[in-house]
Design a protein around this motif. Structure first.
Motif, short mmCIF file in Angstrom:
data_model
loop_
_atom_site.label_atom_id
_atom_site.label_comp_id
_atom_site.label_asym_id
_atom_site.label_seq_id
_atom_site.Cartn_x
_atom_site.Cartn_y
_atom_site.Cartn_z
N LYS A 147 0.84 -1.19 0.00
CA LYS A 147 0.00 0.00 0.00
C LYS A 147 0.88 1.25 0.00
O LYS A 147 1.78 1.38 0.84
N VAL A 148 0.60 2.15 -0.93
CA VAL A 148 1.38 3.39 -1.07
C VAL A 148 0.44 4.58 -0.89
O VAL A 148 -0.65 4.62 -1.47
N GLU A 149 0.86 5.54 -0.09
CA GLU A 149 0.07 6.74 0.14
C GLU A 149 -0.30 7.40 -1.20
O GLU A 149 0.55 7.55 -2.08
N GLY A 150 -1.57 7.77 -1.33
CA GLY A 150 -2.04 8.40 -2.56
C GLY A 150 -2.69 7.44 -3.53
O GLY A 150 -3.21 7.85 -4.57
N GLU A 151 -2.70 6.14 -3.19
CA GLU A 151 -3.30 5.13 -4.07
C GLU A 151 -4.38 4.37 -3.31
O GLU A 151 -4.35 3.15 -3.18
N GLU A 152 -5.37 5.11 -2.80
CA GLU A 152 -6.44 4.53 -2.01
C GLU A 152 -7.59 4.07 -2.89
O GLU A 152 -7.81 4.60 -3.98
N GLY A 153 -8.35 3.09 -2.38
CA GLY A 153 -9.57 2.66 -3.04
C GLY A 153 -10.78 3.21 -2.30
O GLY A 153 -10.68 4.21 -1.57
N VAL A 291 -10.55 -6.24 5.03
CA VAL A 291 -9.65 -6.24 3.87
C VAL A 291 -8.92 -7.59 3.85
O VAL A 291 -8.53 -8.10 4.89
N LYS A 292 -8.73 -8.15 2.66
CA LYS A 292 -8.12 -9.47 2.56
C LYS A 292 -6.63 -9.43 2.86
O LYS A 292 -6.10 -10.26 3.62
N HIS A 293 -5.92 -8.50 2.26
CA HIS A 293 -4.48 -8.43 2.46
C HIS A 293 -4.04 -6.99 2.73
O HIS A 293 -4.59 -6.05 2.16
N SER A 294 -3.05 -6.85 3.56
CA SER A 294 -2.54 -5.52 3.90
C SER A 294 -1.03 -5.58 4.08
O SER A 294 -0.51 -6.41 4.83
N LEU A 295 -0.34 -4.73 3.36
CA LEU A 295 1.11 -4.64 3.42
C LEU A 295 1.50 -3.21 3.10
O LEU A 295 1.03 -2.65 2.11
N ALA A 296 2.35 -2.60 3.93
CA ALA A 296 2.66 -1.18 3.77
C ALA A 296 4.01 -0.94 3.10
O ALA A 296 4.97 -1.66 3.34
N ASP A 297 4.02 0.09 2.29
CA ASP A 297 5.28 0.67 1.84
C ASP A 297 5.59 1.80 2.82
O ASP A 297 4.79 2.73 2.97
N ILE A 298 6.71 1.71 3.53
CA ILE A 298 7.01 2.71 4.57
C ILE A 298 8.09 3.70 4.14
O ILE A 298 8.68 4.39 4.96
N THR A 299 8.32 3.78 2.82
CA THR A 299 9.34 4.69 2.29
C THR A 299 9.08 6.14 2.68
O THR A 299 9.98 6.87 3.09
N LYS A 300 7.82 6.57 2.55
CA LYS A 300 7.50 7.97 2.84
C LYS A 300 7.75 8.30 4.31
O LYS A 300 8.28 9.37 4.63
N ALA A 301 7.38 7.39 5.20
CA ALA A 301 7.60 7.63 6.64
C ALA A 301 9.09 7.72 6.95
O ALA A 301 9.53 8.53 7.76
N ARG A 302 9.88 6.87 6.30
CA ARG A 302 11.34 6.93 6.49
C ARG A 302 11.87 8.29 6.06
O ARG A 302 12.67 8.93 6.77
N ASN A 303 11.42 8.76 4.90
CA ASN A 303 11.94 10.00 4.34
C ASN A 303 11.44 11.24 5.07
O ASN A 303 12.18 12.22 5.25
#
Length: 332
Positions: A147-153, A291-303
């Motif tokens: 999941k990437v911020e800005g790409e919500e359903g 929700v069936k599956h959930s996995l985060a991209d944490i790149t933005k939080a790191r930056n």
């Protein structure tokens, strides 16, 4: 639990308001701030979803203040914000099933209550940073992983709607009033002080409760549902770094997770091993709104805030196991 340090400034000159501070994440945040010598830590909580025993140990600390009140009352929020340098808004009614059963109350607390708090902070004018608990449920129908911020359903539950609306308000306050805040999109946070006695308790405390009571755990679905389970210490790090960040030019929403996922069947296997259980789970129908599956991209939080989760799921579960086992042992 070991106490890692996530700040590099002197906290003894700063005051912090934690709404929902008698709750699970909030009380862990209070613990951190008092441990590192914050000037004042004020909790606003109506104890409807938090517990007095979570903050009882802090009552004798002169730096701690408990304000029993409801975020649905605007004047209470104004009073709570007075004299504060930083605000972390954790007060909310969680749980997808609860919101499906009673969307009216979830809306009143999570949207109207949130609006009262952010308005009170903005009007105060002296708060340096406002962060709030957002949710991975905002991704809704989006099938993309990670999941990437800005790409919500589209949201899948009333709860998800309320947390998404919080983000819309945060963005609007930034663009209209120049008031910039950070939404922390939590991914299935777990750990010490998370109750398993609540009727809407999360899956990890329920799994521990089942094991310690020698009862087969219930798994909704086929067990392949996966989550980016996040130990509470990682969420505390995000709150501290989020509140203390100085370079913020707009409203931001960031994923707070580990960047790894575990299925419910795998999760039970880890907990069963930690608690020496040989029980087999009982599989039931999937629940609406999940929700069936959930996995985060944490790149933005790191930056953005330098977020770097120190605890893996297995490390966090080991800490949680100690907490629940000790809690069970201490029962009369």
């Amino acid at each position: 639990m070991s106490r890692n340090k996530y700040h590099d400034i002197d906290l003894s000159t700063s005051s912090f308001l934690i709404t929902g501070g008698a709750g699970f994440i909030g009380s862990n945040l209070v613990d951190y701030l008092l441990h590192f010598g914050a000037k004042k830590v004020r909790v606003l909580d109506n104890l409807s979803n938090g517990y007095y025993h979570n903050i009882e140990e802090f009552m004798s600390n002169p730096a701690f203040e408990f304000l029993e009140g409801d975020i649905r009352d605007y004047e209470t929020c104004v009073t709570a914000v007075e004299g504060m340098d930083y605000v972390s808004h954790q007060a909310a009614l969680g749980s997808v099933p609860r919101s499906i059963k009673d969307p009216i109350t979830s809306n009143a607390v999570n949207i109207s209550g949130y609006l009262n708090v952010i308005q009170a902070v903005k009007e105060n004018g002296n708060v340096k940073r406002f962060v709030y608990a957002a949710s991975s449920s905002s991704y809704g129908t989006s099938p993309k992983l990670p999941k990437v911020e800005g790409e919500e359903g589209l949201p899948l539950s009333p709860y998800a709607i309320t947390k998404r609306v919080n983000e819309f308000y945060g963005d609007t306050f930034s663009r209209v009033y120049g008031f910039h805040s950070i939404g922390l999109r939590y991914f299935n946070v777990f750990g010490p002080r998370q109750s398993f006695d609540n009727p809407y308790a999360a899956v990890i405390p329920l799994f521990f409760k089942a094991s310690l009571n020698n009862e087969a755990p219930k798994i909704f679905g086929d067990g392949e549902t996966s989550r980016d389970f996040t130990f509470v210490e990682n969420a505390i790090q995000a709150n501290i770094k989020g509140m203390l960040t100085t370079d913020l030019k707009s409203h931001e929403v960031i994923n707070i997770a580990c960047g790894d996922r575990t299925t419910l069947t795998e999760l039970w296997g880890i907990i069963a091993e930690l608690t020496d259980s040989d029980l087999k789970p009982i599989y039931q129908e999937e629940r609406p709104g999940d929700v069936k599956h959930s996995l985060a991209d944490i790149t933005k939080a790191r930056n953005l805030i330098g977020y770097n989760p120190l605890y893996t799921v297995k490390q966090g579960l080991k800490e949680a196991a100690s907490f629940y086992i000790n809690q069970q042992t201490e029962k009369p």
